[in-house]
Every structure is written in C-alpha cells, then in structure tokens.
Design a protein around this motif. Structure first.
Motif, PDB file in Angstrom:
ATOM      1  N   PHE A   8       0.827  -1.205   0.000  1.00 56.55           N
ATOM      2  CA  PHE A   8       0.000   0.000   0.000  1.00 56.55           C
ATOM      3  C   PHE A   8       0.862   1.255   0.000  1.00 56.55           C
ATOM      4  O   PHE A   8       0.651   2.167  -0.800  1.00 56.55           O
ATOM      5  N   HIS A   9       1.841   1.291   0.896  1.00 53.84           N
ATOM      6  CA  HIS A   9       2.699   2.475   0.986  1.00 53.84           C
ATOM      7  C   HIS A   9       3.511   2.657  -0.294  1.00 53.84           C
ATOM      8  O   HIS A   9       3.717   3.791  -0.743  1.00 53.84           O
ATOM      9  N   HIS A  10       3.930   1.566  -0.890  1.00 54.58           N
ATOM     10  CA  HIS A  10       4.673   1.664  -2.157  1.00 54.58           C
ATOM     11  C   HIS A  10       3.794   2.266  -3.244  1.00 54.58           C
ATOM     12  O   HIS A  10       4.182   3.235  -3.897  1.00 54.58           O
ATOM     13  N   TRP A  11       2.605   1.692  -3.455  1.00 48.77           N
ATOM     14  CA  TRP A  11       1.754   2.134  -4.544  1.00 48.77           C
ATOM     15  C   TRP A  11       1.146   3.501  -4.290  1.00 48.77           C
ATOM     16  O   TRP A  11       0.799   4.217  -5.217  1.00 48.77           O
ATOM     17  N   ARG A  12       1.035   3.881  -3.011  1.00 47.43           N
ATOM     18  CA  ARG A  12       0.512   5.213  -2.700  1.00 47.43           C
ATOM     19  C   ARG A  12       1.481   6.290  -3.168  1.00 47.43           C
ATOM     20  O   ARG A  12       1.074   7.383  -3.549  1.00 47.43           O
ATOM     21  N   LYS A  13       2.787   5.975  -3.148  1.00 45.75           N
ATOM     22  CA  LYS A  13       3.804   6.942  -3.557  1.00 45.75           C
ATOM     23  C   LYS A  13       3.970   7.023  -5.071  1.00 45.75           C
ATOM     24  O   LYS A  13       4.461   8.018  -5.580  1.00 45.75           O
ATOM     25  N   VAL A  14       3.574   5.983  -5.781  1.00 49.24           N
ATOM     26  CA  VAL A  14       3.735   5.931  -7.231  1.00 49.24           C
ATOM     27  C   VAL A  14       2.685   6.833  -7.878  1.00 49.24           C
ATOM     28  O   VAL A  14       1.503   6.753  -7.550  1.00 49.24           O
ATOM     29  N   GLU A  15       3.132   7.668  -8.765  1.00 50.28           N
ATOM     30  CA  GLU A  15       2.185   8.535  -9.472  1.00 50.28           C
ATOM     31  C   GLU A  15       1.582   7.770 -10.646  1.00 50.28           C
ATOM     32  O   GLU A  15       1.924   6.645 -10.886  1.00 50.28           O
ATOM     33  N   ASN A  16       0.719   8.359 -11.371  1.00 53.08           N
ATOM     34  CA  ASN A  16      -0.022   7.772 -12.492  1.00 53.08           C
ATOM     35  C   ASN A  16      -1.354   7.245 -12.001  1.00 53.08           C
ATOM     36  O   ASN A  16      -1.874   7.672 -11.004  1.00 53.08           O
ATOM     37  N   ASP A  17      -1.860   6.257 -12.692  1.00 58.17           N
ATOM     38  CA  ASP A  17      -3.169   5.710 -12.352  1.00 58.17           C
ATOM     39  C   ASP A  17      -3.065   4.517 -11.404  1.00 58.17           C
ATOM     40  O   ASP A  17      -3.971   3.728 -11.286  1.00 58.17           O
ATOM     41  N   LEU A  49      -3.213   4.613  -8.342  1.00 58.19           N
ATOM     42  CA  LEU A  49      -3.980   4.864  -7.135  1.00 58.19           C
ATOM     43  C   LEU A  49      -4.955   3.715  -6.893  1.00 58.19           C
ATOM     44  O   LEU A  49      -5.179   3.312  -5.755  1.00 58.19           O
ATOM     45  N   ASN A  50      -5.509   3.153  -7.968  1.00 60.61           N
ATOM     46  CA  ASN A  50      -6.421   2.021  -7.829  1.00 60.61           C
ATOM     47  C   ASN A  50      -5.728   0.845  -7.152  1.00 60.61           C
ATOM     48  O   ASN A  50      -6.324   0.146  -6.355  1.00 60.61           O
ATOM     49  N   TYR A  55      -4.933  -2.446  -2.128  1.00 65.72           N
ATOM     50  CA  TYR A  55      -4.155  -2.907  -0.984  1.00 65.72           C
ATOM     51  C   TYR A  55      -4.729  -2.365   0.330  1.00 65.72           C
ATOM     52  O   TYR A  55      -4.694  -3.037   1.352  1.00 65.72           O
ATOM     53  N   HIS A  56      -5.282  -1.169   0.303  1.00 66.15           N
ATOM     54  CA  HIS A  56      -5.913  -0.616   1.500  1.00 66.15           C
ATOM     55  C   HIS A  56      -7.134  -1.454   1.872  1.00 66.15           C
ATOM     56  O   HIS A  56      -7.372  -1.738   3.060  1.00 66.15           O
ATOM     57  N   ARG A  57      -7.891  -1.879   0.879  1.00 62.80           N
ATOM     58  CA  ARG A  57      -9.053  -2.740   1.127  1.00 62.80           C
ATOM     59  C   ARG A  57      -8.608  -4.072   1.732  1.00 62.80           C
ATOM     60  O   ARG A  57      -9.206  -4.568   2.687  1.00 62.80           O
ATOM     61  N   ILE A  58      -7.517  -4.637   1.210  1.00 66.10           N
ATOM     62  CA  ILE A  58      -6.979  -5.887   1.745  1.00 66.10           C
ATOM     63  C   ILE A  58      -6.549  -5.692   3.195  1.00 66.10           C
ATOM     64  O   ILE A  58      -6.816  -6.538   4.058  1.00 66.10           O
TER      65      ILE A  58
END
Length: 50
Positions: A10-19, A21-22, A27-30
C-alpha cells in the motif's frame, strides 16, 4: 505477515504517481479485511480466556 506485506505494498503504490492509485486502494481494502480478521481472532481468544 500478510498484513505487513499488504501495508508495505500500500505504501509503495501510494507513492507511485499515475493511475496506480487504484492499486493502492486495493491494498488498503486488503489491509482493512485483514485487520477485521485479526480483530475477530483476538476477540475470540479474549472471550475464550474468560
């Protein structure tokens, strides 16, 4: 262990820009589901202990 992996992802993908976010939202839901499962197990242990 699953919760730790989901949190790291979650923390990794939250920092990645682009789309991606989904992906972070997934991962937040998990994490939410795992947290509920952990709480349920802990609660059953506490109730069983009394």
């Amino acid at each position: 262990m699953d919760f730790e992996e989901a949190t790291a992802a979650f923390h990794h993908w939250r920092k990645v820009e682009n789309d991606d976010l989904n992906r972070a939202q997934e991962y937040h839901r998990i994490m939410d589901e795992l947290e509920a499962e952990i709480r349920s197990v802990l609660q059953s242990k506490i109730v069983g202990f009394k």
